[in-house]
Design a protein around this motif. Structure first.
Motif, PDB file in Angstrom:
ATOM      1  N   ASP A  39       1.711  -2.300   4.438  1.00 10.51           N
ATOM      2  CA  ASP A  39       1.649  -3.231   3.310  1.00 10.51           C
ATOM      3  C   ASP A  39       3.070  -3.734   3.064  1.00 10.51           C
ATOM      4  OD1 ASP A  39       1.649  -4.447   0.785  1.00 10.51           O
ATOM      5  OD2 ASP A  39       0.146  -3.091  -0.014  1.00 10.51           O
ATOM      6  N   LEU A  40       3.360  -4.953   3.518  1.00 13.25           N
ATOM      7  CA  LEU A  40       4.727  -5.457   3.432  1.00 13.25           C
ATOM      8  C   LEU A  40       5.199  -5.647   2.002  1.00 13.25           C
ATOM      9  CD1 LEU A  40       5.043  -8.028   6.355  1.00 13.25           C
ATOM     10  CD2 LEU A  40       6.163  -5.816   6.129  1.00 13.25           C
ATOM     11  N   ALA A  41       4.317  -6.058   1.109  1.00 12.65           N
ATOM     12  CA  ALA A  41       4.726  -6.258  -0.282  1.00 12.65           C
ATOM     13  C   ALA A  41       5.152  -4.935  -0.906  1.00 12.65           C
ATOM     14  CB  ALA A  41       3.587  -6.900  -1.066  1.00 12.65           C
ATOM     15  N   ALA A  42       4.363  -3.878  -0.694  1.00  8.18           N
ATOM     16  CA  ALA A  42       4.703  -2.567  -1.248  1.00  8.18           C
ATOM     17  C   ALA A  42       5.965  -2.013  -0.599  1.00  8.18           C
ATOM     18  CB  ALA A  42       3.535  -1.612  -1.059  1.00  8.18           C
ATOM     19  N   LEU A  43       6.086  -2.199   0.714  1.00  7.57           N
ATOM     20  CA  LEU A  43       7.275  -1.720   1.410  1.00  7.57           C
ATOM     21  C   LEU A  43       8.517  -2.456   0.939  1.00  7.57           C
ATOM     22  CD1 LEU A  43       8.579   0.015   3.615  1.00  7.57           C
ATOM     23  CD2 LEU A  43       8.005  -1.782   5.252  1.00  7.57           C
ATOM     24  N   SER A  44       8.399  -3.758   0.717  1.00  9.36           N
ATOM     25  CA  SER A  44       9.544  -4.538   0.247  1.00  9.36           C
ATOM     26  C   SER A  44      10.046  -4.026  -1.095  1.00  9.36           C
ATOM     27  CB  SER A  44       9.150  -6.015   0.155  1.00  9.36           C
ATOM     28  OG  SER A  44      10.242  -6.792  -0.285  1.00  9.36           O
ATOM     29  N   ALA A  45       9.113  -3.719  -1.996  1.00  5.65           N
ATOM     30  CA  ALA A  45       9.511  -3.210  -3.309  1.00  5.65           C
ATOM     31  C   ALA A  45      10.223  -1.859  -3.176  1.00  5.65           C
ATOM     32  CB  ALA A  45       8.277  -3.073  -4.199  1.00  5.65           C
ATOM     33  N   PHE A  46       9.726  -0.995  -2.279  1.00  9.22           N
ATOM     34  CA  PHE A  46      10.369   0.305  -2.057  1.00  9.22           C
ATOM     35  C   PHE A  46      11.778   0.128  -1.521  1.00  9.22           C
ATOM     36  CE2 PHE A  46      11.424   3.471   1.221  1.00  9.22           C
ATOM     37  CZ  PHE A  46      11.573   4.594   0.421  1.00  9.22           C
ATOM     38  N   LEU A  47      11.945  -0.741  -0.529  1.00  3.49           N
ATOM     39  CA  LEU A  47      13.266  -0.933   0.062  1.00  3.49           C
ATOM     40  C   LEU A  47      14.234  -1.583  -0.913  1.00  3.49           C
ATOM     41  CD1 LEU A  47      12.352  -2.049   3.699  1.00  3.49           C
ATOM     42  CD2 LEU A  47      13.036   0.219   2.886  1.00  3.49           C
ATOM     43  N   ASP A  48      13.744  -2.492  -1.742  1.00 12.89           N
ATOM     44  CA  ASP A  48      14.603  -3.108  -2.762  1.00 12.89           C
ATOM     45  C   ASP A  48      15.223  -2.043  -3.659  1.00 12.89           C
ATOM     46  OD1 ASP A  48      14.139  -5.670  -1.870  1.00 12.89           O
ATOM     47  OD2 ASP A  48      12.565  -6.105  -3.343  1.00 12.89           O
ATOM     48  N   ALA A  49      14.459  -0.978  -3.921  1.00 12.06           N
ATOM     49  CA  ALA A  49      14.920   0.055  -4.845  1.00 12.06           C
ATOM     50  C   ALA A  49      15.747   1.142  -4.167  1.00 12.06           C
ATOM     51  CB  ALA A  49      13.712   0.700  -5.536  1.00 12.06           C
ATOM     52  N   THR A  50      15.686   1.247  -2.843  1.00  6.88           N
ATOM     53  CA  THR A  50      16.306   2.396  -2.179  1.00  6.88           C
ATOM     54  C   THR A  50      17.340   2.062  -1.113  1.00  6.88           C
ATOM     55  OG1 THR A  50      14.472   2.486  -0.587  1.00  6.88           O
ATOM     56  CG2 THR A  50      14.281   3.867  -2.552  1.00  6.88           C
ATOM     57  N   VAL A  51      17.294   0.885  -0.527  1.00 10.34           N
ATOM     58  CA  VAL A  51      18.190   0.545   0.574  1.00 10.34           C
ATOM     59  C   VAL A  51      19.164  -0.553   0.137  1.00 10.34           C
ATOM     60  CG1 VAL A  51      18.343  -0.342   2.928  1.00 10.34           C
ATOM     61  CG2 VAL A  51      16.474   1.204   2.297  1.00 10.34           C
ATOM     62  N   PRO A  52      20.452  -0.254   0.068  1.00  8.97           N
ATOM     63  CA  PRO A  52      21.427  -1.272  -0.341  1.00  8.97           C
ATOM     64  C   PRO A  52      21.481  -2.432   0.660  1.00  8.97           C
ATOM     65  CG  PRO A  52      22.382   0.946  -0.411  1.00  8.97           C
ATOM     66  CD  PRO A  52      21.079   1.054   0.310  1.00  8.97           C
TER      67      PRO A  52
END
Length: 369
Positions: A39-52
């Motif tokens: 799920d790219l939308a869910a993954l994008s939100a996770f990476l926004d919060a965790t990967v600089p």
């Protein structure tokens, strides 16, 4: 718990990894068509919060060739990663342990063992519904099939095989306590647990009666030796789990696919690596596995190379080889079972089931010899 997966950080075949154009390319995150299992939308939100340093929309493509864990190339405007998640469908106990893979890759980063850089691990099921791990993308060559070997000379192929065995020997020489992996496994009793665990896996995934496998298990069960040593074991040191330098396939850029890693007997690692050389393994990877090519060193020669590189005494090798066959039978049957249930993604799965009886017979031949 299977070692038959595509590399998480390189493209198959003798080419250098490049930016693909697939799900989500050039689009905003809303309305993306995600690859199966992602799920790219869910993954994008996770990476926004965790990967600089995230930049731009997230895109992804499913890498081909998977037989177990699903592996994706994921990228945005700033970086490229590889994401691994468990396969679709029901999972066997202790299988597909994403945190385990992530932990060992992170621990080995400062050692001589070439690994990808650990990026993120997520066990929040609200993101993808399963745990997953991400590492940096390692550009290079992955030799998966005989066709992938074709452009290279026999001398190149031999240097490649020798360096893969050298890398395995170096892994087994790593002081696992010094890199913080003293609790990564229980070396004492490893071989006994392996026999018991894989038999339990067989009972869970079997789709048929297989007397040769019953007989192989009985012989292994009655002949478990003391461990030869204790080390980090990779669990799947096959040629297509190495990323190689495009200009020199004798040079390893990364050893991948650590889902089977633990602490245990290093000769069990060697045994499985040698078993992959058996042509009966071919159907498990679609019928033309580079690991089984007759251009690779034969099994006895592989053992000699490893012994020279590691300095280890090679003892009870028939047991370790038979254990390798035993594992591979269970692995192939598990893939076959998922295929019958419609829970595989990709091509070539219709061939896997035919390898199971031949590999069981191969294990018996080792012990009979």
């Amino acid at each position: 718990m299977t070692p038959l997966d595509p590399p998480p950080a390189a493209v198959p075949g003798p080419v250098t990894a490049a930016t693909p154009t697939d799900a989500g390319a050039g689009a905003g995150q809303e309305g993306l068509v995600s690859p199966p299992g992602l799920d790219l939308a869910a993954l994008s939100a996770f990476l926004d919060a965790t990967v600089p340093g995230r930049a731009g929309p997230l895109r992804a493509t499913l890498l081909s060739g998977g037989r177990s864990n699903l592996t994706y190339r994921v990228w945005d405007d700033a970086a490229h990663w590889a994401l691994r998640r468990p396969p679709l469908g029901n999972l066997t106990p202790s299988a597909h342990d994403m945190q385990r893979e992530y932990r060992v890759v992170a621990a080995l980063r400062e050692t001589p063992i070439p690994v990808a850089e650990a990026v993120a691990y997520c066990d929040d099921l609200a993101v993808l519904g399963v745990p997953f791990a991400m590492v940096s993308l390692v550009d290079g060559v992955v030799l998966r099939s005989r066709a992938d070997l074709a452009p290279y000379s026999d001398a190149d192929v031999r240097r490649c095989a020798e360096n893969l065995l050298r890398t395995l020997a170096r892994l087994h020489a790593v002081d696992y306590r010094a890199v913080g992996l003293e609790r990564f496994g229980r070396p004492a009793g490893y071989l006994r647990r392996q026999v018991d665990r894989w038999w339990g896996q067989w009972e869970r995934v079997r789709t048929r009666s297989l007397p040769d496998l019953d007989a192989l298990h009985a012989r292994l069960d009655a002949a478990v030796p003391a461990e030869s040593d204790a080390s980090i074991v990779h669990g799947d040191a096959r040629i297509d789990n190495f990323v190689l330098d495009p200009d020199d396939i004798g040079a390893v850029r990364a050893l991948l696919d650590w889902e089977m890693a633990t602490l245990g007997d290093p000769l069990a690692d060697l045994g499985l690596t040698v078993v992959y050389r058996d042509p009966d393994f071919d159907p498990v990877l679609g019928g033309s596995a580079a690991a089984a090519s007759d251009r690779m060193p034969g099994g006895d020669e592989m053992i000699e190379i490893y012994a020279r590189e590691s300095g280890r005494d090679i003892v009870n090798m028939d047991f370790y080889l038979a254990l390798g066959y035993f594992k591979l039978v269970v692995i192939a049957e598990g893939i076959h079972a998922r295929h019958l249930a419609g829970n595989t993604v990709g091509e070539g799965f219709d061939l896997v089931g035919q390898a199971v009886p031949a590999l069981a017979a191969g294990g018996l031949r080792v012990l009979a010899g």
